[in-house]
Design a protein around this motif. Structure first.
Motif, PDB file in Angstrom:
ATOM      1  N   THR A   1      15.104  -6.035 -27.416  1.00  8.97           N
ATOM      2  CA  THR A   1      13.748  -5.501 -27.467  1.00  8.97           C
ATOM      3  C   THR A   1      12.885  -6.198 -26.432  1.00  8.97           C
ATOM      4  O   THR A   1      13.142  -7.350 -26.069  1.00  8.97           O
ATOM      5  CB  THR A   1      13.125  -5.731 -28.851  1.00  8.97           C
ATOM      6  OG1 THR A   1      13.233  -7.111 -29.152  1.00  8.97           O
ATOM      7  CG2 THR A   1      13.808  -4.903 -29.913  1.00  8.97           C
TER       8      THR A   1
ATOM      9  N   ARG B   1      11.645  -8.598 -33.020  1.00  3.68           N
ATOM     10  CA  ARG B   1      12.139  -7.885 -31.838  1.00  3.68           C
ATOM     11  C   ARG B   1      12.413  -6.411 -32.165  1.00  3.68           C
ATOM     12  O   ARG B   1      12.090  -5.506 -31.415  1.00  3.68           O
ATOM     13  CB  ARG B   1      13.409  -8.557 -31.314  1.00  3.68           C
ATOM     14  CG  ARG B   1      13.120  -9.602 -30.263  1.00  3.68           C
ATOM     15  CD  ARG B   1      14.380 -10.163 -29.696  1.00  3.68           C
ATOM     16  NE  ARG B   1      14.729 -11.402 -30.365  1.00  3.68           N
ATOM     17  CZ  ARG B   1      15.951 -11.922 -30.377  1.00  3.68           C
ATOM     18  NH1 ARG B   1      16.946 -11.286 -29.804  1.00  3.68           N
ATOM     19  NH2 ARG B   1      16.177 -13.058 -30.963  1.00  3.68           N
ATOM     20  N   TYR B   2      13.008  -6.197 -33.336  1.00  4.12           N
ATOM     21  CA  TYR B   2      13.331  -4.828 -33.764  1.00  4.12           C
ATOM     22  C   TYR B   2      12.056  -4.009 -33.908  1.00  4.12           C
ATOM     23  O   TYR B   2      11.955  -2.861 -33.440  1.00  4.12           O
ATOM     24  CB  TYR B   2      14.080  -4.887 -35.098  1.00  4.12           C
ATOM     25  CG  TYR B   2      14.712  -3.592 -35.535  1.00  4.12           C
ATOM     26  CD1 TYR B   2      16.065  -3.343 -35.303  1.00  4.12           C
ATOM     27  CD2 TYR B   2      13.964  -2.604 -36.182  1.00  4.12           C
ATOM     28  CE1 TYR B   2      16.649  -2.157 -35.711  1.00  4.12           C
ATOM     29  CE2 TYR B   2      14.536  -1.416 -36.583  1.00  4.12           C
ATOM     30  CZ  TYR B   2      15.883  -1.190 -36.348  1.00  4.12           C
ATOM     31  OH  TYR B   2      16.465  -0.016 -36.743  1.00  4.12           O
TER      32      TYR B   2
ATOM     33  N   GLN C   1       9.109  -4.593 -32.570  1.00  2.00           N
ATOM     34  CA  GLN C   1       8.482  -4.398 -31.256  1.00  2.00           C
ATOM     35  C   GLN C   1       9.138  -3.222 -30.535  1.00  2.00           C
ATOM     36  O   GLN C   1       8.458  -2.403 -29.897  1.00  2.00           O
ATOM     37  CB  GLN C   1       8.610  -5.671 -30.425  1.00  2.00           C
ATOM     38  CG  GLN C   1       7.720  -6.802 -30.907  1.00  2.00           C
ATOM     39  CD  GLN C   1       8.173  -8.152 -30.389  1.00  2.00           C
ATOM     40  OE1 GLN C   1       8.946  -8.232 -29.413  1.00  2.00           O
ATOM     41  NE2 GLN C   1       7.708  -9.207 -31.030  1.00  2.00           N
ATOM     42  N   ASP C   2      10.428  -3.138 -30.680  1.00  2.02           N
ATOM     43  CA  ASP C   2      11.160  -2.038 -30.047  1.00  2.02           C
ATOM     44  C   ASP C   2      10.724  -0.704 -30.630  1.00  2.02           C
ATOM     45  O   ASP C   2      10.480   0.269 -29.890  1.00  2.02           O
ATOM     46  CB  ASP C   2      12.662  -2.267 -30.256  1.00  2.02           C
ATOM     47  CG  ASP C   2      13.515  -1.309 -29.450  1.00  2.02           C
ATOM     48  OD1 ASP C   2      13.061  -0.900 -28.362  1.00  2.02           O
ATOM     49  OD2 ASP C   2      14.624  -0.982 -29.912  1.00  2.02           O
TER      50      ASP C   2
ATOM     51  N   HIS D   1       7.197   0.032 -29.503  1.00  4.52           N
ATOM     52  CA  HIS D   1       7.177   0.368 -28.085  1.00  4.52           C
ATOM     53  C   HIS D   1       7.591   1.825 -27.896  1.00  4.52           C
ATOM     54  O   HIS D   1       6.952   2.577 -27.128  1.00  4.52           O
ATOM     55  CB  HIS D   1       8.123  -0.566 -27.333  1.00  4.52           C
ATOM     56  CG  HIS D   1       8.128  -0.345 -25.860  1.00  4.52           C
ATOM     57  ND1 HIS D   1       7.070  -0.714 -25.039  1.00  4.52           N
ATOM     58  CD2 HIS D   1       9.054   0.228 -25.025  1.00  4.52           C
ATOM     59  CE1 HIS D   1       7.342  -0.396 -23.807  1.00  4.52           C
ATOM     60  NE2 HIS D   1       8.559   0.185 -23.762  1.00  4.52           N
TER      61      HIS D   1
END
Lengths: 180, 184
Positions: free
Chosen positions: B103, B168-169, B171-172, B175
């Motif tokens: 991510t 991170r997941y 945020q991905d 996004h």
């Protein structure tokens, strides 16, 4: 450090979005919650009552058991209880000591109680052979004035007189002759 | 805490059902929102909600007026949700944590776009279950890693690594959502 700051910023952003979260629950949930609580309350009360009954029952059983135990104890055969051996009493020893002490007869006769002293001397007569003549009352009739004949022995006649009766009881006839 | 709140709580401690209904009316929306956030399913949220409120009224005597009542309620519903999650966890297959793809680390991309709460909730709901629990407990409800590890029965480092991966997941996902919104 830059990345850490970004993480904290991101966390803060998310947290702020959920700060005042509120979703109205369905109406039936409230009814279900308070119904469950009322049920629990009833169950709790029943539990208390049940516990009380159990305690009372246990108490009653215990009291009954105690009574039965008492009865059983009463019905058991008496047990021979060993009696303690008599202990030599020091009092006896003192009495013996007192007996060994010389009796002060004169002091009692002269000073305090003449009658009691006389009684005491009378009782002492039995023990003291020397006092027998002194303790003899004056009004007694002299036995020596009567003539007492010696008893004649009939020992030679006895075998002839003895006989067996019908009832098989052996009787020994006796003849007492009093000579005046 | 206000005097009126303290009075209502005192009445609740004495088993006053009217006071209990007042407390329920005041805090049930918050409690239900938390339950939904942790269960991701309305039916499960209702179960958690019911269980949590029964716990609240059963243990309200242990509540101290020096603490935040709302915080105490929130803790109870979260703990109940965790119990519910762990109960169901036995029957579910744990997702492989390696399925999370790389991510971007740049948060500025989605910060420019103002996501609504529903969009964020949907994005969080897409997190794999293990990640989602750790993320929600740590980020939204303010639990420490030690508490999370104890509550979920996992290692302390697992809690930390799952939080990192959850970020991170998420945020991905956000996004991707922002890219889609830009195109539209």
């Amino acid at each position: 450090m830059q990345k850490k700051m970004k993480n904290e910023e991101f966390d803060h952003y998310i947290q702020s979005q959920f700060a005042d979260e509120a979703i109205t629950p369905p109406q039936q949930i409230e009814g279900a919650i308070f119904a469950a609580m009322a049920k629990n309350s009833r169950r709790k009360k029943l539990g208390v009552i049940g516990t009380g009954i159990l305690v009372l029952g246990a108490l009653a059983y215990g009291v009954n058991g105690t009574m039965n135990t008492t009865r059983v104890v009463t019905e058991t055969p008496p047990v021979a209880v060993p009696v303690a051996a008599p202990v030599a009493m020091p009092v006896t020893l003192e009495v013996l000591d007192q007996e060994e002490q010389p009796i002060q007869k004169q002091e009692v006769h002269d000073d305090v109680l003449p009658a009691a002293a006389a009684a005491a001397s009378a009782s002492i007569v039995l023990e003291d052979s020397d006092a027998v003549e002194n303790a003899r009352p004056d009004n007694l009739e002299a036995v020596a004035s009567r003539s007492v004949q010696p008893v004649v022995s009939n020992s030679q006649e006895l075998p002839a007189i003895l006989h067996e009766t019908d009832s098989e009881v052996w009787v020994m006839p006796a003849t007492v002759r009093v000579k005046e | 805490m206000e005097a009126a709140d303290i009075h209502i709580i005192e009445r609740c401690k004495k088993g006053d059902s009217n006071a209990q209904r007042q407390v329920y009316a005041r805090y049930s929306s918050m409690m239900f929102a938390v339950a939904i956030r942790y269960t991701n399913a309305r039916v499960d949220a209702e179960d958690v909600m019911q269980e949590a409120w029964i716990k609240v009224f059963r243990h309200i005597k242990s509540f101290s007026e020096h603490n935040s009542f709302e915080g105490w309620l929130r803790r109870i519903v979260v703990n109940t949700a965790i119990t519910h999650y762990r109960r169901n966890q036995k029957h579910q297959f744990q997702l492989d944590i390696e399925e999370v793809h790389a991510t971007p680390n740049d948060f500025e991309a989605f910060k420019e776009i103002d996501f609504t709460k529903d969009e964020l909730a949907k994005a969080i709901a897409q997190l794999p279950k293990g990640y989602g629990m750790v993320f929600k407990l740590y980020v939204i409800d303010g639990f420490k890693h030690k508490e999370i590890a104890e509550q979920l029965g996992i290692d302390l480092n697992t809690s930390k690594s799952q939080l990192s991966r959850a970020r991170r997941y998420l945020q991905d996902v956000l996004h991707a959502m922002s890219q889609r919104a830009k195109k539209e």
